[in-house]
Design a protein around this motif. Structure first.
Motif, PDB file in Angstrom:
ATOM      1  N   ALA A   8     -10.002  -3.144  -0.782  1.00  0.00           N
ATOM      2  CA  ALA A   8     -11.263  -3.795  -1.149  1.00  0.00           C
ATOM      3  C   ALA A   8     -11.134  -4.495  -2.487  1.00  0.00           C
ATOM      4  O   ALA A   8     -11.769  -5.516  -2.724  1.00  0.00           O
ATOM      5  N   CYS A   9     -10.311  -3.940  -3.364  1.00  0.00           N
ATOM      6  CA  CYS A   9     -10.160  -4.478  -4.715  1.00  0.00           C
ATOM      7  C   CYS A   9      -8.794  -4.071  -5.243  1.00  0.00           C
ATOM      8  O   CYS A   9      -8.334  -2.955  -4.992  1.00  0.00           O
ATOM      9  N   VAL A  10      -8.151  -4.983  -5.959  1.00  0.00           N
ATOM     10  CA  VAL A  10      -6.875  -4.685  -6.609  1.00  0.00           C
ATOM     11  C   VAL A  10      -6.971  -5.144  -8.056  1.00  0.00           C
ATOM     12  O   VAL A  10      -7.323  -6.290  -8.314  1.00  0.00           O
ATOM     13  N   GLU A  41       7.211  -3.645 -15.992  1.00  0.00           N
ATOM     14  CA  GLU A  41       6.598  -3.722 -14.675  1.00  0.00           C
ATOM     15  C   GLU A  41       5.120  -4.070 -14.806  1.00  0.00           C
ATOM     16  O   GLU A  41       4.512  -3.880 -15.857  1.00  0.00           O
ATOM     17  N   VAL A  42       4.554  -4.557 -13.708  1.00  0.00           N
ATOM     18  CA  VAL A  42       3.137  -4.900 -13.650  1.00  0.00           C
ATOM     19  C   VAL A  42       2.461  -3.913 -12.698  1.00  0.00           C
ATOM     20  O   VAL A  42       2.725  -3.943 -11.489  1.00  0.00           O
ATOM     21  N   PRO A  43       1.602  -3.029 -13.229  1.00  0.00           N
ATOM     22  CA  PRO A  43       0.926  -2.044 -12.377  1.00  0.00           C
ATOM     23  C   PRO A  43      -0.225  -2.663 -11.590  1.00  0.00           C
ATOM     24  O   PRO A  43      -0.926  -3.553 -12.074  1.00  0.00           O
ATOM     25  N   LEU A  44      -0.404  -2.160 -10.377  1.00  0.00           N
ATOM     26  CA  LEU A  44      -1.567  -2.489  -9.565  1.00  0.00           C
ATOM     27  C   LEU A  44      -2.336  -1.207  -9.277  1.00  0.00           C
ATOM     28  O   LEU A  44      -1.739  -0.177  -8.938  1.00  0.00           O
ATOM     29  N   LEU A  45      -3.661  -1.287  -9.417  1.00  0.00           N
ATOM     30  CA  LEU A  45      -4.565  -0.216  -9.005  1.00  0.00           C
ATOM     31  C   LEU A  45      -5.312  -0.738  -7.783  1.00  0.00           C
ATOM     32  O   LEU A  45      -6.024  -1.735  -7.867  1.00  0.00           O
ATOM     33  N   ILE A  46      -5.130  -0.064  -6.668  1.00  0.00           N
ATOM     34  CA  ILE A  46      -5.619  -0.558  -5.384  1.00  0.00           C
ATOM     35  C   ILE A  46      -6.671   0.403  -4.841  1.00  0.00           C
ATOM     36  O   ILE A  46      -6.410   1.601  -4.711  1.00  0.00           O
ATOM     37  N   LYS A  47      -7.860  -0.126  -4.515  1.00  0.00           N
ATOM     38  CA  LYS A  47      -8.910   0.688  -3.924  1.00  0.00           C
ATOM     39  C   LYS A  47      -8.931   0.445  -2.426  1.00  0.00           C
ATOM     40  O   LYS A  47      -9.045  -0.696  -1.967  1.00  0.00           O
ATOM     41  N   THR A  48      -8.800   1.542  -1.673  1.00  0.00           N
ATOM     42  CA  THR A  48      -8.747   1.461  -0.216  1.00  0.00           C
ATOM     43  C   THR A  48      -9.359   2.719   0.373  1.00  0.00           C
ATOM     44  O   THR A  48     -10.013   3.488  -0.336  1.00  0.00           O
ATOM     45  N   THR A  49      -9.145   2.930   1.657  1.00  0.00           N
ATOM     46  CA  THR A  49      -9.646   4.123   2.345  1.00  0.00           C
ATOM     47  C   THR A  49      -8.501   4.807   3.089  1.00  0.00           C
ATOM     48  O   THR A  49      -7.449   4.217   3.321  1.00  0.00           O
ATOM     49  N   ARG A  50      -8.763   6.028   3.483  1.00  0.00           N
ATOM     50  CA  ARG A  50      -7.756   6.758   4.272  1.00  0.00           C
ATOM     51  C   ARG A  50      -7.432   6.011   5.567  1.00  0.00           C
ATOM     52  O   ARG A  50      -6.285   5.945   5.978  1.00  0.00           O
ATOM     53  N   ALA A  51      -8.439   5.440   6.200  1.00  0.00           N
ATOM     54  CA  ALA A  51      -8.215   4.722   7.456  1.00  0.00           C
ATOM     55  C   ALA A  51      -7.347   3.487   7.255  1.00  0.00           C
ATOM     56  O   ALA A  51      -6.540   3.142   8.124  1.00  0.00           O
ATOM     57  N   ALA A  52      -7.495   2.811   6.112  1.00  0.00           N
ATOM     58  CA  ALA A  52      -6.739   1.581   5.855  1.00  0.00           C
ATOM     59  C   ALA A  52      -5.381   1.860   5.211  1.00  0.00           C
ATOM     60  O   ALA A  52      -4.543   0.953   5.139  1.00  0.00           O
ATOM     61  N   TYR A 112     -20.664   1.720  -4.413  1.00  0.00           N
ATOM     62  CA  TYR A 112     -19.327   1.145  -4.574  1.00  0.00           C
ATOM     63  C   TYR A 112     -18.393   1.683  -3.494  1.00  0.00           C
ATOM     64  O   TYR A 112     -17.631   0.923  -2.874  1.00  0.00           O
ATOM     65  N   LEU A 113     -18.427   2.970  -3.257  1.00  0.00           N
ATOM     66  CA  LEU A 113     -17.555   3.568  -2.248  1.00  0.00           C
ATOM     67  C   LEU A 113     -17.897   3.049  -0.853  1.00  0.00           C
ATOM     68  O   LEU A 113     -16.995   2.844  -0.040  1.00  0.00           O
ATOM     69  N   ASP A 114     -19.174   2.812  -0.587  1.00  0.00           N
ATOM     70  CA  ASP A 114     -19.567   2.199   0.690  1.00  0.00           C
ATOM     71  C   ASP A 114     -18.976   0.797   0.801  1.00  0.00           C
ATOM     72  O   ASP A 114     -18.522   0.386   1.867  1.00  0.00           O
ATOM     73  N   TRP A 115     -19.000   0.053  -0.307  1.00  0.00           N
ATOM     74  CA  TRP A 115     -18.433  -1.309  -0.325  1.00  0.00           C
ATOM     75  C   TRP A 115     -16.935  -1.266  -0.025  1.00  0.00           C
ATOM     76  O   TRP A 115     -16.442  -2.066   0.771  1.00  0.00           O
ATOM     77  N   VAL A 116     -16.212  -0.319  -0.632  1.00  0.00           N
ATOM     78  CA  VAL A 116     -14.781  -0.175  -0.366  1.00  0.00           C
ATOM     79  C   VAL A 116     -14.561   0.071   1.121  1.00  0.00           C
ATOM     80  O   VAL A 116     -13.701  -0.550   1.748  1.00  0.00           O
ATOM     81  N   ASN A 117     -15.363   0.932   1.691  1.00  0.00           N
ATOM     82  CA  ASN A 117     -15.247   1.239   3.122  1.00  0.00           C
ATOM     83  C   ASN A 117     -15.512  -0.002   3.978  1.00  0.00           C
ATOM     84  O   ASN A 117     -14.752  -0.286   4.916  1.00  0.00           O
ATOM     85  N   GLN A 118     -16.547  -0.751   3.659  1.00  0.00           N
ATOM     86  CA  GLN A 118     -16.878  -1.950   4.437  1.00  0.00           C
ATOM     87  C   GLN A 118     -15.797  -3.023   4.332  1.00  0.00           C
ATOM     88  O   GLN A 118     -15.475  -3.671   5.320  1.00  0.00           O
ATOM     89  N   GLU A 119     -15.256  -3.204   3.155  1.00  0.00           N
ATOM     90  CA  GLU A 119     -14.271  -4.271   2.926  1.00  0.00           C
ATOM     91  C   GLU A 119     -12.903  -3.990   3.527  1.00  0.00           C
ATOM     92  O   GLU A 119     -12.082  -4.896   3.667  1.00  0.00           O
ATOM     93  N   THR A 120     -12.639  -2.738   3.904  1.00  0.00           N
ATOM     94  CA  THR A 120     -11.335  -2.398   4.467  1.00  0.00           C
ATOM     95  C   THR A 120     -11.378  -2.183   5.973  1.00  0.00           C
ATOM     96  O   THR A 120     -10.378  -1.821   6.575  1.00  0.00           O
ATOM     97  N   LYS A 121     -12.520  -2.447   6.573  1.00  0.00           N
ATOM     98  CA  LYS A 121     -12.610  -2.332   8.038  1.00  0.00           C
ATOM     99  C   LYS A 121     -11.991  -3.573   8.656  1.00  0.00           C
ATOM    100  O   LYS A 121     -12.233  -4.686   8.209  1.00  0.00           O
ATOM    101  N   GLU A 122     -11.204  -3.364   9.693  1.00  0.00           N
ATOM    102  CA  GLU A 122     -10.565  -4.497  10.391  1.00  0.00           C
ATOM    103  C   GLU A 122     -11.577  -5.290  11.178  1.00  0.00           C
ATOM    104  O   GLU A 122     -12.523  -4.799  11.687  1.00  0.00           O
TER     105      GLU A 122
END
Length: 106
Positions: free
Chosen positions: A31-33, A54-65, A96-106
């Motif tokens: 949903a967001c990086v 190195e360049v770190p990435l923090l990635i917000k996703t879900t278990r399903a994704a 916010y967590l609902d948004w992460v879930n919505q944005e990672t649905k296929e």
């Protein structure tokens, strides 16, 4: 506990970090990086102590994704053994967590 995950990975430069971040968002694997400022990593690799910028990435996703996210990282990551570490998000702003879930649905 939520289904949200925070995934960490590091890339060797800003160009590869940005390209990976965009791909993860385009493929709805995240949903967001956040691309952070370059950092110095010190680690042991093949018996030698190494130092790298190195360049770190923090990635917000879900278990399903997560499986899709891991596959995409492995496909494009330039390292032989990329760091891919997922941490469960136990609490957070529900909207916010609902948004992460919505944005990672296929």
């Amino acid at each position: 506990m939520t289904d949200a995950l925070l995934v960490f990975t590091n890339l060797p430069d800003e160009q590869s970090a940005t390209a990976l971040a965009q791909r993860l968002i385009e493929q709805r694997a995240a949903a967001c990086v956040n691309r952070l400022a370059p950092c110095t990593s010190i680690y042991r690799w093949e018996g030698k102590v190494e130092t790298a910028t190195e360049v770190p990435l923090l990635i917000k996703t879900t278990r399903a994704a997560y499986p899709r996210l891991e596959q995409l990282i492995r496909e494009v990551h330039p390292y032989e053994l990329p760091e891919i570490v997922a941490v469960s998000i136990d609490q957070g702003l529900p909207a916010y967590l609902d948004w992460v879930n919505q944005e990672t649905k296929e």
